[in-house]
Enzyme design. Structure first.
Site, PDB file in Angstrom:
ATOM      1  N   TYR A   1      82.672  63.364  -9.193  1.00 39.59           N
ATOM      2  CA  TYR A   1      82.013  64.396  -8.379  1.00 39.59           C
ATOM      3  C   TYR A   1      82.204  64.102  -6.896  1.00 39.59           C
ATOM      4  O   TYR A   1      82.517  65.000  -6.108  1.00 39.59           O
ATOM      5  CB  TYR A   1      80.522  64.426  -8.744  1.00 39.59           C
ATOM      6  CG  TYR A   1      79.714  65.484  -8.029  1.00 39.59           C
ATOM      7  CD1 TYR A   1      79.991  66.835  -8.203  1.00 39.59           C
ATOM      8  CD2 TYR A   1      78.666  65.126  -7.184  1.00 39.59           C
ATOM      9  CE1 TYR A   1      79.238  67.807  -7.551  1.00 39.59           C
ATOM     10  CE2 TYR A   1      77.901  66.091  -6.535  1.00 39.59           C
ATOM     11  CZ  TYR A   1      78.192  67.425  -6.719  1.00 39.59           C
ATOM     12  OH  TYR A   1      77.454  68.389  -6.077  1.00 39.59           O
TER      13      TYR A   1
ATOM     14  N   SER B   1      78.261  68.781  -0.403  1.00 41.78           N
ATOM     15  CA  SER B   1      77.176  67.941  -0.911  1.00 41.78           C
ATOM     16  C   SER B   1      77.167  66.693  -0.046  1.00 41.78           C
ATOM     17  O   SER B   1      78.169  66.389   0.609  1.00 41.78           O
ATOM     18  CB  SER B   1      77.480  67.560  -2.364  1.00 41.78           C
ATOM     19  OG  SER B   1      76.675  66.478  -2.787  1.00 41.78           O
TER      20      SER B   1
HETATM   21  C1  8X3 Z   1      74.179  66.916  -5.317  1.00 43.36           C
HETATM   22  C2  8X3 Z   1      73.762  65.654  -4.694  1.00 43.36           C
HETATM   23  O1  8X3 Z   1      73.304  63.163  -5.085  1.00 43.36           O
HETATM   24  O2  8X3 Z   1      73.653  64.514  -7.063  1.00 43.36           O
HETATM   25  O3  8X3 Z   1      75.322  67.444  -4.771  1.00 43.36           O
HETATM   26  O4  8X3 Z   1      75.488  63.953  -5.637  1.00 43.36           O
HETATM   27  S1  8X3 Z   1      74.091  64.281  -5.684  1.00 43.36           S
END
Ligand code: 8X3
Length: 252
Positions: free
Chosen positions: A150, A137
Site C-alpha cells: 500500500y 495517504s
Molecule cells: C490510510 C492510512 O495508516 O492505513 O491511507 O496507511 S494508513
C-alpha cells in the site's frame, strides 16, 4: 447565466468519496459520482437530487481504460476531478506479501488515477480553471511495517501528483494532493483485512476520535474552493491522537 461547474468524484460509493460528493454538491457543484457499484452511487445521486442538488451516477471501473475513455467523452469542460478510488489490500510484511495484492493496489491507486486524470485533463484544461485532487495517504509519505504494498502504491500516487504539477504548470489546472492519516470509514480496514471485522476494528482500538470521511471531505471542499491562483500542493491531515504512521495514542 454561467453553467454550473461540474465535479467528478471517483470511488463515490462509500467513505471519503461519498462524503466528498456530498460536500461538493453542497458547495454548488454538479457532481458526477463514479464507482463500480452502480446501486450505491445511484442511491446517493438520488438522495442529493432530492435535497435540491445536481447529481448523476455513472458506473465505472477506473482500471478499465476503454471504459474511462468512453466516460470522458461526455465532458467538454470540467471544473474538478477528485481521484479518490483506491484502497489497501493486506497488511503483510514484505517477506510474505502476495505479489497479486501489490499489483492490484498499484493498478487501482496509481493506474486508476492515471487513467482518469489523462482522460479528463483536456476537459479540465478547456474549462480555463480546472482542479485535480489526488487522494493519497500519509502512507504516500513514509513507510510502516506491514504497509509495504500500500505504501509503495501510495508513494506512486504522490509521485504522479508531484510530476503532473511540474509538467502542467502554466496551464489553468492545479493539482492538489490530500494525504489523510487514520480515517475510520465503513470499508477501508474491512477491505484491507478481507472482511475480517475483528482485525479491522483493532486498527482503531482505543483511538480517541479517528478522522471521519466527513473530516476529509471538509478539507477537500476547502482546498477546492480556494481562489483559483491558490494551489494547496499537499495537505496532510491526521487525527489529534496520531502523531505519525506508527505513533498513535491508544487508551487501552
Ligand atoms: C490510510 C492510512 O495508516 O492505513 O491511507 O496507511 S494508513
Amino acid at each position: 447565466m454561467a453553467a454550473t461547474p461540474i465535479a467528478v468524484v471517483t470511488g463515490a460509493s462509500s467513505g471519503i468519496g461519498a462524503a466528498t460528493a456530498r460536500t461538493l454538491a453542497a458547495e454548488g457543484f454538479r457532481v458526477v459520482l463514479t464507482a463500480r457499484r452502480k446501486d450505491r452511487i445511484e442511491a446517493l445521486a438520488a438522495e442529493l437530487t432530492d435535497a435540491g442538488h445536481q447529481a448523476t451516477a455513472y458506473a465505472l471501473d477506473v482500471t478499465d481504460r476503454a471504459a474511462v475513455d468512453e466516460f470522458a467523452t461526455a465532458f467538454r469542460s470540467l471544473a474538478v476531478l477528485v481521484n479518490n478510488a483506491g484502497g489497501a489490500l493486506g497488511a503483510d510484511p514484505v517477506a510474505t506479501g502476495d505479489p497479486a495484492d501489490w499489483r492490484q493496489m498499484y493498478e487501482t491507486n496509481v493506474i486508476g488515477t492515471l487513467n482518469v486524470t489523462q482522460a479528463l485533463l483536456p476537459a479540465l484544461t478547456a474549462s480555463g480553471d480546472g482542479t485535480i485532487v489526488i487522494l493519497s495517504s500519509t502512507a504516500a509519505l513514509s513507510s510502516y511495517e506491514g504497509g509495504g504494498g500500500y505504501v509503495a502504491a501510495k508513494h506512486g500516487e504522490h509521485v504522479l501528483a508531484e510530476t503532473l504539477r511540474l509538467e502542467i504548470v502554466g496551464t489553468p489546472v492545479r493539482v492538489i494532493e490530500v494525504a489523510p492519516g487514520m480515517v475510520r470509514t465503513e470499508e477501508f480496514a474491512t477491505t484491507r483485512f478481507r472482511g475480517d471485522t475483528e482485525k479491522a476494528a483493532k486498527v482503531y482500538a482505543g483511538v480517541d476520535a479517528p478522522l471521519t470521511a466527513e473530516d476529509v471531505a471538509d478539507t477537500i471542499g476547502w482546498a477546492v474552493t480556494r481562489p483559483s491562483h491558490v494551489n494547496i500542493d499537499l495537505l496532510v491531515v491526521r487525527p489529534r491522537a496520531q502523531a505519525s504512521n506508527t505513533k498513535v495514542h491508544r487508551t487501552l
